[in-house]
Design an enzyme around this catalytic site. Structure first.
Site, PDB file in Angstrom:
ATOM      1  N   GLY A  37       0.809  -1.211   0.000  1.00  0.00           N
ATOM      2  CA  GLY A  37       0.000   0.000   0.000  1.00  0.00           C
ATOM      3  C   GLY A  37       0.842   1.259   0.000  1.00  0.00           C
ATOM      4  CB  SER A  38      -0.156   4.786  -0.537  1.00  0.00           C
ATOM      5  OG  SER A  38      -1.145   4.886   0.471  1.00  0.00           O
ATOM      6  CB  THR A  39       0.996   3.847   4.678  1.00  0.00           C
ATOM      7  OG1 THR A  39      -0.164   4.653   4.515  1.00  0.00           O
ATOM      8  CG2 THR A  39       1.731   4.301   5.927  1.00  0.00           C
ATOM      9  N   GLY A  90       0.166  -1.381   6.653  1.00  0.00           N
ATOM     10  CA  GLY A  90      -0.859  -0.391   6.927  1.00  0.00           C
ATOM     11  C   GLY A  90      -2.186  -1.046   7.228  1.00  0.00           C
ATOM     12  CB  ALA A  91      -4.881  -0.962   8.963  1.00  0.00           C
ATOM     13  CG  ASP A  92      -8.000  -0.649   3.883  1.00  0.00           C
ATOM     14  OD1 ASP A  92      -7.351   0.165   3.204  1.00  0.00           O
ATOM     15  OD2 ASP A  92      -8.042  -1.864   3.619  1.00  0.00           O
ATOM     16  N   GLY A 103      -7.124  -4.831   3.037  1.00  0.00           N
ATOM     17  CA  GLY A 103      -7.450  -5.416   1.744  1.00  0.00           C
ATOM     18  C   GLY A 103      -7.881  -4.418   0.703  1.00  0.00           C
ATOM     19  CD  GLU A 111      -2.099  -6.512   2.863  1.00  0.00           C
ATOM     20  OE1 GLU A 111      -1.713  -5.533   2.199  1.00  0.00           O
ATOM     21  OE2 GLU A 111      -3.226  -6.587   3.376  1.00  0.00           O
ATOM     22  CE  LYS A 129      -6.567   5.430   5.620  1.00  0.00           C
ATOM     23  NZ  LYS A 129      -5.388   4.775   5.075  1.00  0.00           N
TER      24      LYS A 129
END
Length: 232
Positions: A37-39, A90-92, A103, A111, A129
């Site tokens: 992910g972006s982070t 990261g996490a959503d 996801g 992951e 988040k």
């Protein structure tokens, strides 16, 4: 200008801050579990600055693998590494107990695999988040395509509305050759029980609730900088 006013950061700058802060959890000489992910991309960039101090990484996606290799970091197959000291991802969404929804980038299965072989899960996010209860973000579920419609009906029976994730008008295909359902309308008050239940449905590959593999530590970027939360 008010000299006492707190600094303001863009979301991109917050991601950079937490990506750099995660380096404190990397053990010299180790193989590091790396998410997607972006982070996490910010963490990978930071990791490249100490790449001579680590053996390499185990990656949770093809995209992260490409980025790691491009920066000169060796990527190991997860089967060749019995255990990892730390997994950075990261996490959503993340709740006050460290349970997460993940996801959004469609890499949830790998992951969860890498998280399961890691002693510690360090979650890196910006403070948008942080949620009191999981479910505001659409829940990703990786599924075998032939089960999609039956699983959509099962989520409807529990009050959720599920749809197949599309890319360019056709179902997105994951790194594992499967599809993703995104489920809205859920309020996940017991993430552990929910993950256990949905994981048993035939056709579900991985549900994007991370409760069995919840975070050990959360590094959250905000206007005040990086806040560290340790979960029991």
């Amino acid at each position: 200008m008010n000299p006492s006013a707190p600094p303001t950061f863009t979301q991109d700058e917050l991601k950079t801050l937490v990506g750099q802060a995660a380096l404190a959890y990397v053990t010299p000489g180790s193989i590091v579990g790396v998410g997607t992910g972006s982070t996490v991309n910010k963490f990978i960039d930071a990791l490249a600055t100490i790449k001579d101090q680590i053996r390499g990484a185990v990656s949770s996606s093809e995209a992260s693998t490409q980025r790691l290799k491009a920066l000169g970091i060796e990527v190991f197959d997860s089967n060749s590494v019995p255990e990892l000291a730390v997994y950075i991802d990261g996490a959503d969404e993340i709740d006050p107990s460290g349970c997460m929804i993940k996801g959004g980038g469609a890499a949830l299965t790998r992951e969860k695999i890498v998280a399961a072989q890691s002693q510690k899960f360090v979650c890196i996010v910006d403070d948008t988040k942080l949620v009191p209860v999981l479910g505001r973000f659409p829940l990703p579920v990786e599924v075998i395509p032939m089960a999609s419609q039956r699983l959509i009906a099962q989520f409807a029976a529990m009050g959720g509305s599920a749809s197949v994730r599309l890319r360019d008008g056709v179902p997105l295909v994951t790194d594992n050759g499967q599809h993703i359902l995104d489920v809205i309308g859920l309020r996940i008050t017991d993430p552990l029980a929910f993950e256990t239940q949905v994981s048993q449905w035939p056709g579900v590959v991985t549900v994007g609730v991370f409760a069995h593999q919840r975070a050990t530590v959360c590094l959250a970027g905000s206007a005040q900088g990086v806040t560290t939360t340790n979960f029991q």
